[in-house]
Design an enzyme around this catalytic site. Structure first.
Site, PDB file in Angstrom:
ATOM      1  N   ARG A  31       0.696  -0.819   0.394  1.00  0.00           N
ATOM      2  CA  ARG A  31      -0.111  -0.043  -0.155  1.00  0.00           C
ATOM      3  C   ARG A  31       0.733   1.298   0.043  1.00  0.00           C
ATOM      4  NH1 ARG A  31      -2.519  -4.216   2.489  1.00  0.00           N
ATOM      5  NH2 ARG A  31      -5.053  -4.038   1.733  1.00  0.00           N
ATOM      6  N   SER A  39     -13.480  -9.527   3.534  1.00  0.00           N
ATOM      7  CA  SER A  39     -12.305  -9.215   2.334  1.00  0.00           C
ATOM      8  C   SER A  39     -10.812  -8.178   2.235  1.00  0.00           C
ATOM      9  CB  SER A  39     -12.217 -10.040   1.411  1.00  0.00           C
ATOM     10  OG  SER A  39     -10.761  -9.844   0.149  1.00  0.00           O
ATOM     11  N   ASP A  81      -4.102 -15.030   7.930  1.00  0.00           N
ATOM     12  CA  ASP A  81      -2.782 -15.341   6.912  1.00  0.00           C
ATOM     13  C   ASP A  81      -2.013 -16.441   7.723  1.00  0.00           C
ATOM     14  OD1 ASP A  81      -2.954 -14.477   4.616  1.00  0.00           O
ATOM     15  OD2 ASP A  81      -2.062 -12.397   4.769  1.00  0.00           O
TER      16      ASP A  81
END
Length: 448
Positions: free
Chosen positions: A31, A172, A320
């Site tokens: 980002r 998400s 994750d």
């Protein structure tokens, strides 16, 4: 097979002691480049992750005319071109193995005045993309996929995007971020409502670049047509990378490890919450802010873990890190049950099945579920097939998190663990082997 056949061999036993700093946060590194590129003025970034995934994002913006210097020991300098300053690339933009790059860039590029094609490696080309392309199309994007809804993604110039109010069917962060980035180029307001909390790095970083973001409970909104202003960003150490050491030190007797400067964003601390619920001994020290993100030093010591039913509300906060948590569950007393994690089926690999196969190979009793796994705590065996020293290696299917998770399993194994297809560890954690060895893991890599 070259790099694709890079293997780890990890000797059994040992402990993790000392202090270390894992590489910069991958999600934030992505980002930082994206927003710095479309900001006005200069942005200086420190702590940038120099792994293949984040570099794919960096190279993509270079191809679109953004001047970027570095990375040099985590330092990157970006000369932003503003929201409308990107230029067409003379070739498709290669996202490598990075789903974050592809999904977020699909949103950021949906409102550009030039065509662009996003491609990826074999693994990325099998991952579902309709979750972003369908809402982007509803905003007016002209975006195409294969008939299966996978990459390559082709984006054609559009006359303009229109803001939408989108309730996400599945939590998400990548979908949310993709739509917010498209919203920068849209007329009116773009709002996304989450069914469960997901990482909020995009919202935090937009604010750091001076862009107004409105948040209320599970809903986040922004209005298109504003401007971003270059700034200084400090990227914290990646909690997803720290997770392997949190698990390793928790399961290995006499371990005592300090992880420095780790990001503890509330939307990312599921691994800490879950390990603590299992009885983990984890302290957060020297809490502070870095680049708008909460950071702490984390001390973790060996603890007697117990199996739990992993709270469903923690799954999005640890999506994750779940492969590493599976290793902790295999070392815990009793049964651990995970549900609500169907997203694991469509990561770099089917992480439910691949982890189950590896755990079974090491003698752990598991049951796979459509959206999770049941794990009975036990004792890890070895991948040694016989007394000749031949190894039947754990299969990672090229998934970096699978490789690093099973490396930590050796701390409690009865014999060596061989792990194949480990080259993609460089995508998220360059230097993993050397850093792990420096605190006590007996790990070696070789070409098979």
């Amino acid at each position: 097979m070259g790099q694709l056949d890079l293997r780890y061999l990890v000797e059994p036993g040992g402990r993790l002691r000392g202090r270390l700093r894992v590489p910069g946060d991958k999600s934030i590194s992505h980002r930082s480049i994206m927003l710095a590129a479309i900001a006005e003025g200069e942005t200086r970034i420190s702590g940038f992750l120099e792994g293949a995934d984040a570099l794919a994002t960096l190279h993509a913006f270079r191809r679109m005319g953004v001047r970027i210097e570095g990375p040099d020991q985590g330092q990157v300098w970006v000369r932003g071109v503003g929201l409308r300053g990107l230029r067409a690339s003379d070739r498709p933009l290669d996202m490598g193995n990075s789903g974050t790059s592809m999904r977020l860039l699909a949103g950021l590029l949906a409102g550009q005045s030039f065509p662009v094609t996003l491609v990826g490696d074999d693994s990325l080309s099998k991952r579902p993309m309709r979750r972003v392309t369908e809402p982007l199309s509803a905003m007016g994007a002209r975006i195409g996929t294969t008939p299966a809804g996978t990459a390559p993604l082709t984006l054609e110039p559009t006359t303009g995007l229109q803001g939408i109010d989108y309730p996400m069917p599945v939590a998400s962060a990548q979908v949310k971020s993709s739509l917010l980035l498209a919203g920068l180029y849209a007329t009116g307001e773009t709002c996304v409502t989450e069914p469960a909390p997901t990482r909020d790095h995009t919202e935090r970083m937009l604010t750091a670049f001076g862009y107004s973001v409105r948040r209320r409970a599970a809903r986040v909104c922004l209005t298109g047509g504003g401007r971003l202003t270059g700034c200084r960003l400090s990227i914290p150490a990646d909690i997803s990378s720290a997770a392997f050491f949190l698990v390793g030190a928790s399961i290995a007797p006499d371990s005592d490890l300090l992880l420095e400067g780790v990001g503890i964003n509330p939307t990312r601390v599921g691994v800490i919450n879950i390990l603590r619920a299992m009885g983990g001994d984890i302290e957060l020290l020297e809490r502070r802010l870095a680049g708008g993100e909460p950071v702490a030093d984390i001390r973790v010591r060996h603890a007697r873990l117990r199996g739990i039913r992993i709270p469903v509300d923690q799954v999005p906060l640890a999506i994750d890190e779940l492969p590493a948590i599976f290793i902790a569950a295999a070392c815990a007393e009793g049964e651990t049950l995970l549900t609500g994690a169907e997203e694991l089926r469509v990561k770099e690999s089917d992480r439910i099945q691949v982890m189950a196969d590896g755990l079974t190979r090491l003698g752990i009793a598991v049951e796979t579920l459509p959206d999770g796994m049941r794990i009975q705590g036990g004792t890890f065996g070895s991948t040694e097939a016989d007394t000749t020293g031949r190894h039947e290696a754990i299969e990672t299917h090229g998934d970096h998190r699978i490789a690093m998770s099973f490396a930590m399993a050796a701390l409690r194994a009865q014999g060596p663990i061989a792990i194949r297809d480990c080259a993609n560890v460089r995508t998220s954690f360059p230097g993993f082997v050397d850093l792990a060895a420096s605190v006590g893991l007996d790990i070696h890599e070789h070409q098979a």
